[in-house]
Design a protein around this motif. Sequence first.
Motif, mmCIF file in Angstrom:
data_model
loop_
_atom_site.group_PDB
_atom_site.id
_atom_site.type_symbol
_atom_site.label_atom_id
_atom_site.label_comp_id
_atom_site.label_asym_id
_atom_site.label_seq_id
_atom_site.Cartn_x
_atom_site.Cartn_y
_atom_site.Cartn_z
ATOM 1 N N PRO A 78 -15.544 -9.331 -17.477
ATOM 2 C CA PRO A 78 -14.355 -9.916 -16.867
ATOM 3 C C PRO A 78 -13.568 -10.777 -17.846
ATOM 4 C CG PRO A 78 -16.354 -10.891 -15.976
ATOM 5 C CD PRO A 78 -16.786 -9.818 -16.906
ATOM 6 N N GLU A 79 -12.379 -11.149 -17.377
ATOM 7 C CA GLU A 79 -11.466 -11.934 -18.204
ATOM 8 C C GLU A 79 -12.090 -13.286 -18.555
ATOM 9 O OE1 GLU A 79 -7.797 -11.918 -16.178
ATOM 10 O OE2 GLU A 79 -6.667 -12.829 -17.796
ATOM 11 N N GLY A 80 -11.773 -13.780 -19.747
ATOM 12 C CA GLY A 80 -12.111 -15.158 -20.075
ATOM 13 C C GLY A 80 -13.552 -15.388 -20.489
ATOM 14 N N GLU A 123 -3.746 -4.955 -2.570
ATOM 15 C CA GLU A 123 -2.824 -5.997 -2.096
ATOM 16 C C GLU A 123 -3.517 -7.351 -1.969
ATOM 17 O OE1 GLU A 123 0.202 -3.775 0.913
ATOM 18 O OE2 GLU A 123 -1.923 -3.733 1.451
ATOM 19 N N PHE A 124 -2.787 -8.406 -2.271
ATOM 20 C CA PHE A 124 -3.222 -9.767 -1.952
ATOM 21 C C PHE A 124 -2.221 -10.334 -0.974
ATOM 22 C CE2 PHE A 124 -4.694 -9.206 -6.371
ATOM 23 C CZ PHE A 124 -6.047 -9.339 -6.149
ATOM 24 N N ALA A 125 -2.680 -10.609 0.222
ATOM 25 C CA ALA A 125 -1.749 -11.080 1.253
ATOM 26 C C ALA A 125 -0.502 -10.215 1.238
ATOM 27 C CB ALA A 125 -1.430 -12.560 1.056
ATOM 28 N N SER A 126 0.612 -10.717 0.723
ATOM 29 C CA SER A 126 1.826 -9.906 0.781
ATOM 30 C C SER A 126 2.158 -9.247 -0.568
ATOM 31 C CB SER A 126 2.991 -10.774 1.240
ATOM 32 O OG SER A 126 3.067 -11.895 0.392
ATOM 33 N N ILE A 127 1.401 -9.629 -1.614
ATOM 34 C CA ILE A 127 1.725 -9.086 -2.935
ATOM 35 C C ILE A 127 1.011 -7.763 -3.152
ATOM 36 C CG2 ILE A 127 1.744 -9.566 -5.413
ATOM 37 C CD1 ILE A 127 1.007 -12.494 -4.617
ATOM 38 N N LYS A 128 1.777 -6.752 -3.602
ATOM 39 C CA LYS A 128 1.131 -5.506 -4.019
ATOM 40 C C LYS A 128 0.832 -5.632 -5.506
ATOM 41 C CE LYS A 128 2.255 -1.837 -0.859
ATOM 42 N NZ LYS A 128 3.140 -0.745 -0.462
ATOM 43 N N ALA A 129 -0.387 -6.043 -5.836
ATOM 44 C CA ALA A 129 -0.730 -6.246 -7.238
ATOM 45 C C ALA A 129 -0.832 -4.898 -7.945
ATOM 46 C CB ALA A 129 -2.025 -7.024 -7.363
ATOM 47 N N LEU A 130 -1.311 -3.875 -7.237
ATOM 48 C CA LEU A 130 -1.306 -2.505 -7.760
ATOM 49 C C LEU A 130 -0.510 -1.673 -6.776
ATOM 50 C CD1 LEU A 130 -5.000 -1.873 -8.854
ATOM 51 C CD2 LEU A 130 -3.098 -2.744 -10.211
ATOM 52 N N GLY A 172 0.220 -4.635 -20.758
ATOM 53 C CA GLY A 172 1.204 -5.091 -19.781
ATOM 54 C C GLY A 172 1.311 -6.601 -19.866
ATOM 55 N N ALA A 173 2.437 -7.124 -19.406
ATOM 56 C CA ALA A 173 2.675 -8.564 -19.479
ATOM 57 C C ALA A 173 1.730 -9.296 -18.526
ATOM 58 C CB ALA A 173 4.120 -8.875 -19.129
ATOM 59 N N ASN A 174 1.733 -10.589 -18.646
ATOM 60 C CA ASN A 174 0.931 -11.418 -17.750
ATOM 61 C C ASN A 174 1.355 -11.161 -16.302
ATOM 62 O OD1 ASN A 174 -0.945 -13.261 -17.119
ATOM 63 N ND2 ASN A 174 0.165 -15.039 -17.916
ATOM 64 N N GLY A 175 0.393 -10.918 -15.440
ATOM 65 C CA GLY A 175 0.726 -10.691 -14.029
ATOM 66 C C GLY A 175 1.082 -9.251 -13.702
ATOM 67 N N ALA A 176 0.942 -8.355 -14.675
ATOM 68 C CA ALA A 176 1.305 -6.954 -14.434
ATOM 69 C C ALA A 176 0.322 -6.262 -13.500
ATOM 70 C CB ALA A 176 1.381 -6.204 -15.762
ATOM 71 N N GLY A 177 -0.890 -6.786 -13.421
ATOM 72 C CA GLY A 177 -1.887 -6.176 -12.542
ATOM 73 C C GLY A 177 -3.061 -5.576 -13.302
ATOM 74 N N LYS A 178 -3.169 -5.914 -14.592
ATOM 75 C CA LYS A 178 -4.229 -5.326 -15.424
ATOM 76 C C LYS A 178 -5.610 -5.730 -14.921
ATOM 77 C CE LYS A 178 -2.724 -7.404 -19.132
ATOM 78 N NZ LYS A 178 -1.707 -8.273 -18.520
ATOM 79 N N SER A 179 -5.784 -7.035 -14.715
ATOM 80 C CA SER A 179 -7.097 -7.499 -14.246
ATOM 81 C C SER A 179 -7.406 -6.930 -12.872
ATOM 82 C CB SER A 179 -7.139 -9.018 -14.179
ATOM 83 O OG SER A 179 -6.930 -9.555 -15.455
ATOM 84 N N THR A 180 -6.396 -6.897 -12.030
ATOM 85 C CA THR A 180 -6.605 -6.364 -10.681
ATOM 86 C C THR A 180 -7.069 -4.909 -10.754
ATOM 87 O OG1 THR A 180 -4.867 -7.828 -9.922
ATOM 88 C CG2 THR A 180 -5.556 -6.097 -8.409
ATOM 89 N N LEU A 181 -6.511 -4.165 -11.690
ATOM 90 C CA LEU A 181 -6.921 -2.769 -11.854
ATOM 91 C C LEU A 181 -8.415 -2.684 -12.180
ATOM 92 C CD1 LEU A 181 -6.320 0.245 -12.168
ATOM 93 C CD2 LEU A 181 -5.664 -0.194 -14.542
HETATM 94 N N1 ADP Z 1 -7.027 -13.370 -5.962
HETATM 95 C C1 ADP Z 1 -5.683 -13.232 -5.919
HETATM 96 N N2 ADP Z 1 -5.004 -13.695 -4.849
HETATM 97 C C2 ADP Z 1 -3.658 -13.557 -4.787
HETATM 98 N N3 ADP Z 1 -2.922 -12.992 -5.727
HETATM 99 C C3 ADP Z 1 -3.545 -12.509 -6.812
HETATM 100 C C4 ADP Z 1 -4.963 -12.625 -6.971
HETATM 101 N N4 ADP Z 1 -5.297 -12.061 -8.159
HETATM 102 C C5 ADP Z 1 -4.152 -11.633 -8.716
HETATM 103 N N5 ADP Z 1 -3.097 -11.895 -7.916
HETATM 104 C C6 ADP Z 1 -1.708 -11.549 -8.179
HETATM 105 O O1 ADP Z 1 -1.656 -10.193 -8.526
HETATM 106 C C7 ADP Z 1 -0.763 -9.982 -9.600
HETATM 107 C C8 ADP Z 1 -1.484 -9.311 -10.753
HETATM 108 O O2 ADP Z 1 -2.410 -10.207 -11.317
HETATM 109 P P1 ADP Z 1 -3.418 -9.796 -12.465
HETATM 110 O O3 ADP Z 1 -4.045 -8.518 -12.116
HETATM 111 O O4 ADP Z 1 -4.314 -10.940 -12.721
HETATM 112 O O5 ADP Z 1 -2.443 -9.607 -13.708
HETATM 113 P P2 ADP Z 1 -2.783 -9.485 -15.245
HETATM 114 O O6 ADP Z 1 -4.247 -9.380 -15.413
HETATM 115 O O7 ADP Z 1 -2.047 -8.274 -15.673
HETATM 116 O O8 ADP Z 1 -2.231 -10.708 -15.903
HETATM 117 C C9 ADP Z 1 -0.183 -11.336 -9.942
HETATM 118 O O9 ADP Z 1 1.062 -11.449 -9.285
HETATM 119 C C10 ADP Z 1 -1.163 -12.302 -9.379
HETATM 120 O O10 ADP Z 1 -0.510 -13.475 -8.981
#
Ligand code: ADP
Lengths: 237, 303, 335
Positions: free
Chosen positions: A82-84, A10-17, A34-43
Amino acid sequence: MLKVSNLVTEFASIKALNDISFQAKPGRITTVIGANGAGKSTLLRTISGLERPTSGSITWFDEELTDKSVEAIVRSGVAQVPEGHAVISQLSVAENIELGGLFRKRQARGDLEIATKDVYELFPILFERRREPAGSLSGGERQMLAISRALVARPKLLLLDEPSLGLAPLISAQIISIVDELCKSTGLTVLLVEQNANTALAVADHGILLALGKVVADLPAKELIADSALRAAYLGY
Amino acid sequence: MNSFLTAFFAGTSQGAIYALVSLGLVLVWRGAGVVNFAQMGQAMFTTYIASQLIQNEYSYWSAFVIALISGALLGALVDLGIMRPLSSRKNSLLLNSQSMRTTIPVIASLGILGVLKALAGIFWAGEERGFPAPVPTTGLRLGNTDLAITGFDLFVIGVVFLTLVLTTIFFTRTGMGLAMRASALNPEVTRLSGIRVGSVRTLSWAISGTASSLAGLLVTPKTNLSPNTLDLLLIVGFTAAVVGGLTSLAGSVLGGFILGYVIAFVNVYSAPENVFLAILIFLLLALFLRPQGILGSKEVRRV
Amino acid sequence: MSKVKSHKVIGFRSTRLAIIFFLFILLLSMQFGPYNQFQLANISTLLIAVLSITLLTGASGQISLGQGAIMAVGGYSAALLVTRLEISMWLAFVLAIFISALFGLFLGLAAARLSGPYLAGTTLVMALAIPSIAIRFDSFFSGDIGFSVDYGYPPDWLTNLLGEISIEEWSLYVALPFAALSLFAVLNLSNTRSGRTWRAVRDNEVAASLAGINIARTKVIVFVCSSALAGLAGAIYGFRGLVAPSVYPTDLSLLLLTAAVIGGLRSIGGAIFGTFVIVFLPDVIEKITKFLELPETISIYLPALMIGLLLLITVILNPRGSAGALEHIRHRHKH
Ligand SMILES: Nc1ncnc2c1ncn2[C@@H]1O[C@H](COP(=O)(O)OP(=O)(O)O)[C@@H](O)[C@H]1O
Ligand SMILES: [Mg+2]
């Protein structure tokens, strides 16, 4: 084998995974799309320890990775690119590579030299430009350098976050095929994240489709390629 | 002796000391994202330790070495005891605010400065005392002419030169030096390379503590020692670091020497009471004309 | 519609708080002897300076270690006006506010380009350099000696009203109304739209600029307001007897920052608390050291030690200061 169970980050209120479970077979490429913002990087960042999960577990064979530090996870044989095109542009190419193996310098000096030679053989262009700052490399070369930095650590599990991002299709295909060969020749396990699914799924054993932090499909790669309805729904193409 | 040479030599030996201070500041700023306003307080404290040892009949050199080691330990202690717990308080509301993240460590370092000064006052009564030099501080003579430089000046320049050479070798030739540079430039990639960024950070505090401790030992034979004597050095060192761009180690050293000359020439050709004003004007000029520093490139500045 | 309403309520609230503060100090002074009355006058004066930091750091996230230097600007302006032009002290105070605000404008223009450690360091250099100007141009600023200035005598109508007024009481009566007014001004400022704008800049400059806030202009305005307050405080502070470089040392700047930090950089109530601490702590410590018969070397440095420790403990335990800690406790009680 990599086993992810009921992972929540979780990030603050967002459940990224949001309750992710899947497995990645050893010695194979598992592609996560997965689309942009799907949570791939977070995984990937949660697996490598950069983000702390709220709940769930990550195991690599018998090893529990869930609450370990990044440094400890790297020492367990997990390396993340990592990404980028994450290289340190102010350092030289050789220094970037040296950095990747620095933590093994004391225990495995000999093997480190071999590993360094190996990556230079894999990417000869890096050897040619080893004295130049990494910032002067082209996008493709930077990605090669980022992968090399991870490879000199001799990882068992490689986490690749969108290696094709911003690269010409030809170059990204070349990089992915090198990773594929590496998998086959050394038994490396790869978790490959991509937005553009085709090349990545072509070399993969298994494909996982993420949307809004959930696994919406977990299929053999061939089936995922074939399922155009699923792709249209989640990726829009 | 002609006043130009006087100013030049004074500028070189003072500049060498400023270079050390500025190097110490930049090390911690790059390595830990903190401008350590307590730095010269730490140096003052370790110089008092050396002074106490010499009073207790230790030799100059053993006191010198012990002071440097205490400088390293004190630096590491500041990081482990205060700065690291501060930066790990991620959930604190205040630290969520961007600007407060750099402000809070600055405030903490001011607190450390206050505590160290007060402790030095309590332990050593706060009176001014002299601090010895290992070589004569009288002007050298060549035949019948007075040279504008003292033996101690030469000693200072030599010690700083040696320190800078060793630092350069450390940073460019050793794995630990590489790890330090890498974690300053990109902590995430460095962590992903298996390097314990936290320990590296503590090491930069320790090295910075040693460098400033050395500066304290080198400057006090001329200024005497009291809890406040090194305050000016911090100001000058900060200005030198900004002139050098705050992120470049080489720039910080160059900045130190530039300030040494500026101050020496103001002292000789103008009046000592103009020094503060000259520093302020110089700092403002540097900030406006070359905010990225003399050696920095535009995007490096991390403000 | 509802916005306008809430605005009025806030205005009423700040008026009430300022009056409460005024009456509280006044009542307190009646319980005190001359020495503590003088300390209350100091509190009122320094509170204005601490508020200038609360405004600057708490509302915008910028940190100034040179508030003492701005106080010097205010002090010298007022002293020069009174001694050279022989205008009344009150008018001089008002003009000092404007001169310091103007100074703050220049400072803000420079500072808008700086943040974090750059600003802290630059203002620290300023804290050292500005008083040295007085020595550099000593024919104009009369160097180390400075200007002897004081509050003069209370007007007849006041003595008729209150009877005999001691010097200590008179200095309190001069400083207190200004403190209450400053409190009122700061309370209002931080609750209005501009206050919210400032906090947005503090928390996230990028987001604020995306929301259409002009960051540079906002920072300059904050500096102008803060400097105006600091200048006023400096003028009142100097007229206790002397305007000279030694009255506005670097330590004063750091002491003010300490007061703002231990009270809580975001909180105006905290600023009042912090000011009480820095003014009364040395007295309390002196009582304790006398009682414990500690040697003089310790008792001299104990206040500085305590203040440094307080600063450290505050940032480590609760960066939001004592006000933040209170809030925390209240919060927990609710659950
Ligand atoms: N450091 C962070 N702080 C707050 N929200 C984040 C952070 N990193 C990612 N998110 C949120 O988590 C969700 C998944 O992001 P991310 O894993 O980067 O997606 P992807 O890599 O699939 O494009 C998005 O809604 C993004 O805004
Ligand atoms: Mg991503």
